[in-house]
Structures are given as structure tokens and as C-alpha cells.
Design a protein around this motif. Structure first.
Motif, PDB file in Angstrom:
ATOM      1  N   PRO A   2      34.825  56.483 -22.578  1.00 34.12           N
ATOM      2  CA  PRO A   2      33.436  55.791 -22.807  1.00 34.12           C
ATOM      3  C   PRO A   2      33.333  54.764 -23.830  1.00 34.12           C
ATOM      4  O   PRO A   2      33.921  54.560 -24.726  1.00 34.12           O
ATOM      5  CB  PRO A   2      32.579  57.125 -23.512  1.00 34.12           C
ATOM      6  N   LEU A   3      32.594  53.631 -23.401  1.00 33.55           N
ATOM      7  CA  LEU A   3      32.353  52.308 -24.029  1.00 33.55           C
ATOM      8  C   LEU A   3      31.347  52.510 -25.003  1.00 33.55           C
ATOM      9  O   LEU A   3      30.085  52.854 -24.948  1.00 33.55           O
ATOM     10  CB  LEU A   3      32.530  51.114 -23.144  1.00 33.55           C
ATOM     11  N   SER A   4      31.630  52.037 -26.122  1.00 37.24           N
ATOM     12  CA  SER A   4      30.643  52.073 -27.173  1.00 37.24           C
ATOM     13  C   SER A   4      30.595  50.748 -28.115  1.00 37.24           C
ATOM     14  O   SER A   4      31.224  49.391 -27.618  1.00 37.24           O
ATOM     15  CB  SER A   4      30.875  53.109 -28.319  1.00 37.24           C
ATOM     16  N   GLY A   5      29.574  50.311 -29.099  1.00 36.04           N
ATOM     17  CA  GLY A   5      29.583  49.283 -29.848  1.00 36.04           C
ATOM     18  C   GLY A   5      30.899  48.977 -30.431  1.00 36.04           C
ATOM     19  O   GLY A   5      31.170  47.836 -30.635  1.00 36.04           O
ATOM     20  N   LEU A   6      31.335  49.789 -30.915  1.00 31.59           N
ATOM     21  CA  LEU A   6      33.051  49.540 -31.524  1.00 31.59           C
ATOM     22  C   LEU A   6      33.819  48.765 -30.624  1.00 31.59           C
ATOM     23  O   LEU A   6      34.414  47.862 -30.842  1.00 31.59           O
ATOM     24  CB  LEU A   6      33.712  50.814 -31.902  1.00 31.59           C
ATOM     25  N   GLY A 102      27.443  39.389 -30.612  1.00 30.48           N
ATOM     26  CA  GLY A 102      28.334  40.623 -30.234  1.00 30.48           C
ATOM     27  C   GLY A 102      27.956  41.783 -31.485  1.00 30.48           C
ATOM     28  O   GLY A 102      27.786  42.765 -30.790  1.00 30.48           O
ATOM     29  N   GLY A 103      27.930  41.442 -32.337  1.00 32.82           N
ATOM     30  CA  GLY A 103      27.319  42.720 -33.491  1.00 32.82           C
ATOM     31  C   GLY A 103      25.914  43.216 -33.074  1.00 32.82           C
ATOM     32  O   GLY A 103      25.824  44.286 -33.416  1.00 32.82           O
ATOM     33  N   LEU A 104      24.823  42.390 -32.893  1.00 37.77           N
ATOM     34  CA  LEU A 104      23.754  42.866 -32.314  1.00 37.77           C
ATOM     35  C   LEU A 104      23.763  43.704 -31.157  1.00 37.77           C
ATOM     36  O   LEU A 104      23.030  44.814 -31.107  1.00 37.77           O
ATOM     37  CB  LEU A 104      22.718  41.712 -31.902  1.00 37.77           C
ATOM     38  N   LEU A 105      24.534  43.434 -30.131  1.00 30.64           N
ATOM     39  CA  LEU A 105      25.100  44.210 -28.896  1.00 30.64           C
ATOM     40  C   LEU A 105      25.428  45.485 -29.354  1.00 30.64           C
ATOM     41  O   LEU A 105      24.962  46.479 -28.749  1.00 30.64           O
ATOM     42  CB  LEU A 105      25.411  43.507 -27.979  1.00 30.64           C
ATOM     43  N   ALA A 106      26.430  45.564 -30.208  1.00 30.32           N
ATOM     44  CA  ALA A 106      27.074  46.603 -30.480  1.00 30.32           C
ATOM     45  C   ALA A 106      26.375  47.442 -31.102  1.00 30.32           C
ATOM     46  O   ALA A 106      26.126  48.995 -31.048  1.00 30.32           O
ATOM     47  CB  ALA A 106      28.320  46.105 -31.326  1.00 30.32           C
ATOM     48  N   THR A 111      22.730  52.640 -31.083  1.00 27.89           N
ATOM     49  CA  THR A 111      21.612  53.361 -31.656  1.00 27.89           C
ATOM     50  C   THR A 111      20.561  53.747 -30.573  1.00 27.89           C
ATOM     51  O   THR A 111      19.526  54.123 -30.697  1.00 27.89           O
ATOM     52  CB  THR A 111      20.631  52.429 -32.655  1.00 27.89           C
ATOM     53  N   SER A 112      20.495  52.991 -29.306  1.00 31.71           N
ATOM     54  CA  SER A 112      19.799  53.317 -28.318  1.00 31.71           C
ATOM     55  C   SER A 112      19.992  54.588 -27.591  1.00 31.71           C
ATOM     56  O   SER A 112      21.170  55.307 -27.647  1.00 31.71           O
ATOM     57  CB  SER A 112      19.871  52.148 -27.260  1.00 31.71           C
ATOM     58  N   ASP A 113      18.925  55.158 -26.985  1.00 31.65           N
ATOM     59  CA  ASP A 113      19.156  56.507 -26.210  1.00 31.65           C
ATOM     60  C   ASP A 113      19.987  56.118 -25.098  1.00 31.65           C
ATOM     61  O   ASP A 113      19.966  55.225 -24.309  1.00 31.65           O
ATOM     62  CB  ASP A 113      17.749  56.841 -25.719  1.00 31.65           C
ATOM     63  N   ALA A 114      21.329  57.109 -25.188  1.00 30.79           N
ATOM     64  CA  ALA A 114      22.154  56.775 -24.207  1.00 30.79           C
ATOM     65  C   ALA A 114      21.677  56.871 -22.802  1.00 30.79           C
ATOM     66  O   ALA A 114      22.327  56.349 -21.751  1.00 30.79           O
ATOM     67  CB  ALA A 114      23.264  58.032 -24.473  1.00 30.79           C
ATOM     68  N   THR A 115      20.600  57.377 -22.514  1.00 38.17           N
ATOM     69  CA  THR A 115      20.060  57.659 -21.110  1.00 38.17           C
ATOM     70  C   THR A 115      19.145  56.570 -20.621  1.00 38.17           C
ATOM     71  O   THR A 115      18.527  56.458 -19.514  1.00 38.17           O
ATOM     72  CB  THR A 115      19.217  58.902 -20.849  1.00 38.17           C
ATOM     73  N   ALA A 116      18.605  55.632 -21.626  1.00 36.72           N
ATOM     74  CA  ALA A 116      17.767  54.763 -21.297  1.00 36.72           C
ATOM     75  C   ALA A 116      18.382  53.578 -20.394  1.00 36.72           C
ATOM     76  O   ALA A 116      19.562  53.314 -20.105  1.00 36.72           O
ATOM     77  CB  ALA A 116      17.453  53.640 -22.508  1.00 36.72           C
ATOM     78  N   LEU A 117      17.441  53.001 -19.453  1.00 35.41           N
ATOM     79  CA  LEU A 117      17.815  52.231 -18.455  1.00 35.41           C
ATOM     80  C   LEU A 117      17.193  50.834 -18.533  1.00 35.41           C
ATOM     81  O   LEU A 117      15.907  50.772 -19.136  1.00 35.41           O
ATOM     82  CB  LEU A 117      17.747  52.427 -17.153  1.00 35.41           C
ATOM     83  N   ALA A 118      17.969  49.735 -18.488  1.00 33.96           N
ATOM     84  CA  ALA A 118      17.496  48.280 -18.495  1.00 33.96           C
ATOM     85  C   ALA A 118      17.708  47.596 -17.234  1.00 33.96           C
ATOM     86  O   ALA A 118      18.920  47.996 -16.598  1.00 33.96           O
ATOM     87  CB  ALA A 118      17.816  47.568 -19.718  1.00 33.96           C
ATOM     88  N   PRO A 119      16.968  46.700 -16.699  1.00 34.81           N
ATOM     89  CA  PRO A 119      17.508  46.004 -15.552  1.00 34.81           C
ATOM     90  C   PRO A 119      18.270  44.740 -15.713  1.00 34.81           C
ATOM     91  O   PRO A 119      18.515  44.344 -16.839  1.00 34.81           O
ATOM     92  CB  PRO A 119      16.067  45.287 -15.005  1.00 34.81           C
ATOM     93  N   HIS A 120      18.973  44.870 -14.541  1.00 35.46           N
ATOM     94  CA  HIS A 120      20.075  43.634 -14.690  1.00 35.46           C
ATOM     95  C   HIS A 120      20.210  43.231 -13.190  1.00 35.46           C
ATOM     96  O   HIS A 120      19.815  43.739 -12.136  1.00 35.46           O
ATOM     97  CB  HIS A 120      21.625  44.117 -15.114  1.00 35.46           C
ATOM     98  N   VAL A 121      20.455  41.795 -13.012  1.00 38.58           N
ATOM     99  CA  VAL A 121      20.581  41.377 -11.472  1.00 38.58           C
ATOM    100  C   VAL A 121      21.522  42.184 -10.451  1.00 38.58           C
ATOM    101  O   VAL A 121      21.084  42.149  -9.567  1.00 38.58           O
ATOM    102  CB  VAL A 121      21.335  40.022 -11.646  1.00 38.58           C
TER     103      VAL A 121
END
Length: 209
Positions: A2-6, A102-106, A111-121
Motif C-alpha cells: 500500500p502506498l502512503s504519504g511516506l 509534495g508534503g501537502l499531497l503526503a 489524513t483523508s478517508d481512505a475510501t474517498a474518491l476524487a475525479p481524474h481524467v
């Protein structure tokens, strides 16, 4: 894995380490096979990391197709970004911008809900998927820039293996995970696989939900 902010932070630290200390005069060279300069490509990377993070800053990430920021470009054929580095701060300053984005994305990924979805192309994705996208952008654009600067070192194997498994599950690893990632993103050809002229990644959640 699993990939994380780290892992996002590791990819960005790798980018900063590889590209740090390159003389200022070289940054207007073309970045590998891209039409952008090395400076423009690094700005584009920072922009990717920031805009990926912003998607999960919304209470309902899937409510809008994108955060409606104004996009502009410094020249007709340059990348369209929402942020730009301060030229007076030099490449070191722009690498600081990349590290901050990159730190913001990490932080958002962790901290986001792991099941949340966001759109991407390429389709809906969860925070882990966006972490993987940010890592791919960081690794391959560091490669593009380093090609133009003649200053490259291969990224950590666990990062390339992780993003291949997450975003390119249909791609078989040949030779090495790194060369396979370069092929999968259209950077190189191999004796048995012609260069890709178009590609996409699979950002949907691992469980297919």
C-alpha cells in the motif's frame, strides 16, 4: 505494498537529491524527450503535486470535476499551470516549491478517508491512487529533467514496484521495474515492446469499489 504519504515524501526527496546543485544555466535546456525546458517540467511537477492534494481538500472530493483555479502559461508551448516558481530564487527555490507541494499531497493522503474518491481524467481514484500518481509524476519527470541536465540516478526499487502494481497492473515487468515504468509511461522502447505513444494508468481502488 500500500502506498502512503511516506512514499510520496520519499519520491520527492529523491527528486530534490538528484536535481539539487545543478548549475542555474542548465535549467533552460530541454527536458529529455519533452518540448518543455527542465525548469518548466519541474514547475509542472510541482503543479501536479499541488492539484492532486487540492482534490482531497474538499469536503466532497467528487462533487466537482476539478478545483477551478486559473491556468496560465509563460509561453505558448509551455505547460499550463496554476503555480510558478520565482525565477529569482533559482532552481533551489523551485525544488523547495516541489518539496512543499509534495508534503501537502503526503499529508492529505495520510489524513483523508481512505475510501474517498476524487475525479481524474483517467477515472475516479482514492487517496492511495493519487499518492501513486504523484509518485509516478515525480519519478518520470525527474528522469526527464535529469536527461536534459545529464544528472541522473535510478529511483528506489520499492517505489517503482509499488506504482507499477497500483497503476499499471496489466503491465508485465521486463528487465527491471524502473525500465518497465519508463516503457509504461512512453519514455523508452525495448527490443520486444515498441515505444508507447499514448498510455493511461489505472487509478481505481484496489478492491475495485
Amino acid at each position: 505494498m500500500p502506498l502512503s504519504g511516506l512514499h510520496v515524501r520519499q519520491a520527492v526527496a529523491y527528486c530534490v537529491d538528484v536535481l539539487g546543485g545543478v548549475p542555474d544555466a542548465q535549467w533552460d535546456e530541454r527536458a529529455g524527450g519533452l518540448e518543455w525546458t527542465c525548469w518548466e517540467t519541474l514547475e509542472h511537477l510541482a503543479d501536479d503535486l499541488l492539484t492532486y492534494a487540492l482534490r482531497f481538500g474538499l469536503a466532497e472530493p467528487f462533487a466537482v470535476p476539478r478545483v477551478p483555479l486559473r491556468i496560465s502559461s509563460d509561453r505558448p508551448d509551455g505547460p499550463g499551470n496554476v503555480i510558478f516558481g520565482d525565477r529569482e530564487a533559482g532552481p533551489g527555490g523551485l525544488l523547495t516549491v516541489v518539496e512543499a507541494c509534495g508534503g501537502l499531497l503526503a499529508s492529505v493522503v495520510d489524513t483523508s478517508d481512505a475510501t474517498a474518491l476524487a475525479p481524474h481524467v483517467f477515472g475516479a481514484s482514492d487517496p492511495e491512487g493519487f499518492a501513486a500518481m504523484g509518485i509516478v509524476e515525480t519519478l518520470v519527470h525527474t528522469h526527464d529533467i535529469a536527461q536534459g541536465l545529464g544528472h541522473f540516478r535510478e529511483p528506489p526499487r520499492d517505489l517503482t514496484e509499488g506504482v507499477l502494481a497500483r497503476l499499471f497492473p496489466d503491465v508485465s515487468v521486463v528487465d527491471s521495474p524502473w525500465s518497465t515504468l519508463l516503457w509504461a509511461t512512453g519514455r523508452i522502447e525495448t527490443p520486444d515492446r515498441p515505444r508507447r505513444t499514448s498510455w493511461r494508468w489505472y487509478g481505481a481502488p484496489r478492491d475495485g469499489g
